[in-house]
Design a protein around this motif. Structure first.
Motif, PDB file in Angstrom:
ATOM      1  N   ASP A   1       0.942  -1.059   0.124  1.00 20.42           N
ATOM      2  CA  ASP A   1      -0.115   0.019  -0.094  1.00 20.42           C
ATOM      3  C   ASP A   1       0.661   1.290  -0.172  1.00 20.42           C
ATOM      4  O   ASP A   1       2.244   1.194   0.533  1.00 20.42           O
ATOM      5  N   PHE A   2       0.341   2.337  -0.274  1.00 19.04           N
ATOM      6  CA  PHE A   2       1.238   3.718  -0.512  1.00 19.04           C
ATOM      7  C   PHE A   2       1.570   3.892   0.787  1.00 19.04           C
ATOM      8  O   PHE A   2       2.994   4.368   1.031  1.00 19.04           O
TER       9      PHE A   2
ATOM     10  N   ILE B   1       5.224   5.999  -6.141  1.00 19.20           N
ATOM     11  CA  ILE B   1       5.310   5.048  -7.457  1.00 19.20           C
ATOM     12  C   ILE B   1       5.478   3.622  -6.940  1.00 19.20           C
ATOM     13  O   ILE B   1       5.010   2.875  -7.724  1.00 19.20           O
TER      14      ILE B   1
ATOM     15  N   SER C   1       4.527   1.781  -4.930  1.00 24.57           N
ATOM     16  CA  SER C   1       3.121   1.106  -4.764  1.00 24.57           C
ATOM     17  C   SER C   1       2.417   0.944  -5.717  1.00 24.57           C
ATOM     18  O   SER C   1       1.762   0.041  -6.058  1.00 24.57           O
ATOM     19  N   CYS C   2       2.264   1.754  -6.853  1.00 25.63           N
ATOM     20  CA  CYS C   2       1.493   1.775  -7.963  1.00 25.63           C
ATOM     21  C   CYS C   2       2.338   0.449  -8.946  1.00 25.63           C
ATOM     22  O   CYS C   2       1.623  -0.192  -9.582  1.00 25.63           O
ATOM     23  N   ILE C   3       3.547   0.507  -8.751  1.00 29.15           N
ATOM     24  CA  ILE C   3       4.176  -0.404  -9.705  1.00 29.15           C
ATOM     25  C   ILE C   3       3.988  -2.162  -9.035  1.00 29.15           C
ATOM     26  O   ILE C   3       3.725  -2.981  -9.685  1.00 29.15           O
TER      27      ILE C   3
ATOM     28  N   LYS D   1       1.372  -2.757  -7.141  1.00 28.69           N
ATOM     29  CA  LYS D   1      -0.048  -3.263  -7.593  1.00 28.69           C
ATOM     30  C   LYS D   1      -0.264  -3.448  -9.094  1.00 28.69           C
ATOM     31  O   LYS D   1      -0.828  -4.628  -9.327  1.00 28.69           O
ATOM     32  N   LEU D   2       0.322  -2.883  -9.888  1.00 25.30           N
ATOM     33  CA  LEU D   2       0.434  -3.265 -11.214  1.00 25.30           C
ATOM     34  C   LEU D   2       0.849  -4.859 -11.549  1.00 25.30           C
ATOM     35  O   LEU D   2       0.246  -5.702 -12.185  1.00 25.30           O
TER      36      LEU D   2
ATOM     37  N   LYS E   1      -6.833  -3.017 -15.627  1.00 22.63           N
ATOM     38  CA  LYS E   1      -6.586  -2.704 -14.281  1.00 22.63           C
ATOM     39  C   LYS E   1      -6.821  -1.347 -14.100  1.00 22.63           C
ATOM     40  O   LYS E   1      -6.455  -0.614 -14.824  1.00 22.63           O
TER      41      LYS E   1
ATOM     42  N   ASP F   1      -7.704   1.628 -10.497  1.00 18.89           N
ATOM     43  CA  ASP F   1      -7.698   1.868  -9.075  1.00 18.89           C
ATOM     44  C   ASP F   1      -9.098   2.049  -8.706  1.00 18.89           C
ATOM     45  O   ASP F   1      -9.969   2.601  -9.578  1.00 18.89           O
TER      46      ASP F   1
ATOM     47  N   SER G   1     -10.794   5.528 -10.077  1.00 20.25           N
ATOM     48  CA  SER G   1     -10.902   5.694 -11.682  1.00 20.25           C
ATOM     49  C   SER G   1     -12.046   5.379 -12.077  1.00 20.25           C
ATOM     50  O   SER G   1     -12.786   4.644 -11.497  1.00 20.25           O
TER      51      SER G   1
END
Length: 104
Positions: free
Chosen positions: A24-25, A31, A33-35, A37-38, A57, A59, A62
């Motif tokens: 999690d962030f 970034i 966390s974004c990577i 999760k992806l 995908k 979030d 979105s």
């Protein structure tokens, strides 16, 4: 929290989201966390949904225009390993969780 999501899933009767094992962030920050999760999602999706034609995908903050997305993907139906989206590169120093580069 995962328990609340499970309760919502049971109450609504839909399984339209997935919880993946990713940072999690607040745990890793930025970034990374974004990577994380992806990559976790694209490891999870083919196992959880083996017959799917496409995997997408987004979030929770979105908005996905499903009709527009479907029309965008339709020409790629049947093609192997197609990626559609915006690809960005980010480099970071893992020992310090510090960014050291960004490119699109």
């Amino acid at each position: 929290d995962v328990q609340q999501l499970d309760e919502e899933r049971r109450r609504v009767g839909k399984d339209d989201f997935a919880v993946v094992d990713a940072s999690d962030f607040n745990e890793a920050g930025g970034i990374y966390s974004c990577i994380d999760k992806l990559f976790a999602w694209f490891r999870h999706a083919p196992v959880a949904y083996p017959g799917a034609s496409f995997y997408a995908k987004a979030d929770d903050d979105s908005f996905v225009d499903v009709a527009r997305l479907a029309s965008f993907l339709r020409p790629a139906a049947g093609l192997p390993r197609v990626y559609g989206g915006y690809l960005q590169y980010d480099s970071f120093v893992t020992e310090e969780w510090r960014h050291c580069g960004w490119s699109a």
